[in-house]
Scaffold this motif. Structure first.
Motif, PDB file in Angstrom:
ATOM      1  N   ALA A 159      33.026  -3.787  10.932  1.00  0.00           N
ATOM      2  CA  ALA A 159      34.471  -4.043  10.931  1.00  0.00           C
ATOM      3  C   ALA A 159      35.045  -3.972   9.515  1.00  0.00           C
ATOM      4  N   THR A 160      34.295  -4.460   8.539  1.00  0.00           N
ATOM      5  CA  THR A 160      34.743  -4.404   7.145  1.00  0.00           C
ATOM      6  C   THR A 160      34.822  -2.958   6.674  1.00  0.00           C
ATOM      7  N   ILE A 161      33.816  -2.178   6.990  1.00  0.00           N
ATOM      8  CA  ILE A 161      33.813  -0.766   6.606  1.00  0.00           C
ATOM      9  C   ILE A 161      34.974  -0.037   7.278  1.00  0.00           C
ATOM     10  N   ALA A 162      35.222  -0.322   8.540  1.00  0.00           N
ATOM     11  CA  ALA A 162      36.354   0.291   9.250  1.00  0.00           C
ATOM     12  C   ALA A 162      37.680  -0.103   8.605  1.00  0.00           C
ATOM     13  N   PHE A 163      37.791  -1.361   8.175  1.00  0.00           N
ATOM     14  CA  PHE A 163      38.997  -1.822   7.490  1.00  0.00           C
ATOM     15  C   PHE A 163      39.240  -1.000   6.227  1.00  0.00           C
ATOM     16  N   TYR A 164      38.202  -0.838   5.404  1.00  0.00           N
ATOM     17  CA  TYR A 164      38.361  -0.073   4.171  1.00  0.00           C
ATOM     18  C   TYR A 164      38.654   1.397   4.455  1.00  0.00           C
ATOM     19  N   ARG A 165      38.054   1.952   5.500  1.00  0.00           N
ATOM     20  CA  ARG A 165      38.379   3.332   5.893  1.00  0.00           C
ATOM     21  C   ARG A 165      39.869   3.449   6.242  1.00  0.00           C
ATOM     22  N   SER A 166      40.415   2.423   6.882  1.00  0.00           N
ATOM     23  CA  SER A 166      41.831   2.460   7.267  1.00  0.00           C
ATOM     24  C   SER A 166      42.750   2.504   6.051  1.00  0.00           C
ATOM     25  N   LEU A 167      42.243   2.068   4.891  1.00  0.00           N
ATOM     26  CA  LEU A 167      43.024   2.110   3.651  1.00  0.00           C
ATOM     27  C   LEU A 167      42.885   3.441   2.918  1.00  0.00           C
ATOM     28  N   GLY A 168      41.846   4.223   3.275  1.00  0.00           N
ATOM     29  CA  GLY A 168      41.625   5.499   2.605  1.00  0.00           C
ATOM     30  C   GLY A 168      40.269   5.614   1.918  1.00  0.00           C
ATOM     31  N   PHE A 169      39.424   4.608   2.045  1.00  0.00           N
ATOM     32  CA  PHE A 169      38.088   4.653   1.446  1.00  0.00           C
ATOM     33  C   PHE A 169      37.118   5.412   2.347  1.00  0.00           C
ATOM     34  N   GLU A 170      36.143   6.052   1.725  1.00  0.00           N
ATOM     35  CA  GLU A 170      35.057   6.730   2.436  1.00  0.00           C
ATOM     36  C   GLU A 170      33.734   6.301   1.816  1.00  0.00           C
ATOM     37  N   VAL A 171      32.696   6.271   2.632  1.00  0.00           N
ATOM     38  CA  VAL A 171      31.378   5.916   2.122  1.00  0.00           C
ATOM     39  C   VAL A 171      30.893   7.007   1.179  1.00  0.00           C
TER      40      VAL A 171
END
Length: 163
Positions: A140-152
């Protein structure tokens, strides 16, 4: 250091207390959003409240002097710090978004997203890339950051040494 074993880089005699899988994420642009929040720059006077919020929410390593590593912003309600985000590590061309916390009683209001966006916008305005670390098992945390524009960008292991 490809091909280097963890034992090859640890100090002689060091004992490992734990290993925590992380992902490192980067953002060179933010996704669109019209949501903002009134916040203030946190100061030395806010240090105890910052540590208390981080201790309660456990965003990752956060010590009493962490706020000195970079500016932090926060939202207060009735004088109580209820959310914060800031910058910590800076290496050539990259600045870390760090210490993103929201008090459990105030989650779901978009505070973490708004504060993260404000910090990342400042980082991007300097021409640098924003980065952060998240626990690899927190989908869920990773999905949250993806929603802001972050990628792994990479997977890594955070190694904690025993005292």
């Amino acid at each position: 250091m490809e091909g280097t074993a963890i034992a090859d880089v640890l100090p002689v005699g060091a004992a490992v207390a734990s290993r925590i899988p992380l992902v490192q994420m980067t953002a060179q642009a933010l996704t669109a959003s019209s949501r903002s929040v009134a916040y203030e720059t946190l100061t030395e006077a806010d240090a105890p409240a910052m540590l208390a919020l981080a201790t309660l929410t456990k965003p990752g390593p956060f010590r009493s002097s962490t706020r000195k590593l970079g500016p932090f912003i926060g939202v207060k309600q009735d004088g109580e710090l209820i959310a914060m985000a800031g910058r910590r590590l800076r290496v050539d061309g990259f600045t870390e978004l760090s210490g993103i916390c929201t008090h459990p009683d105030h989650r779901g209001k978009g505070l973490a997203a708004a504060l993260s966006r404000a910090v990342v916008a400042e980082i991007l305005a300097t021409g640098e890339t924003a980065f952060l670390h998240a626990f690899a098992d927190h989908a869920a945390t990773i999905a949250f950051y993806r929603s802001l524009g972050f990628e792994v960008r990479a997977r890594m292991t955070y190694t904690v040494l025993a005292d």
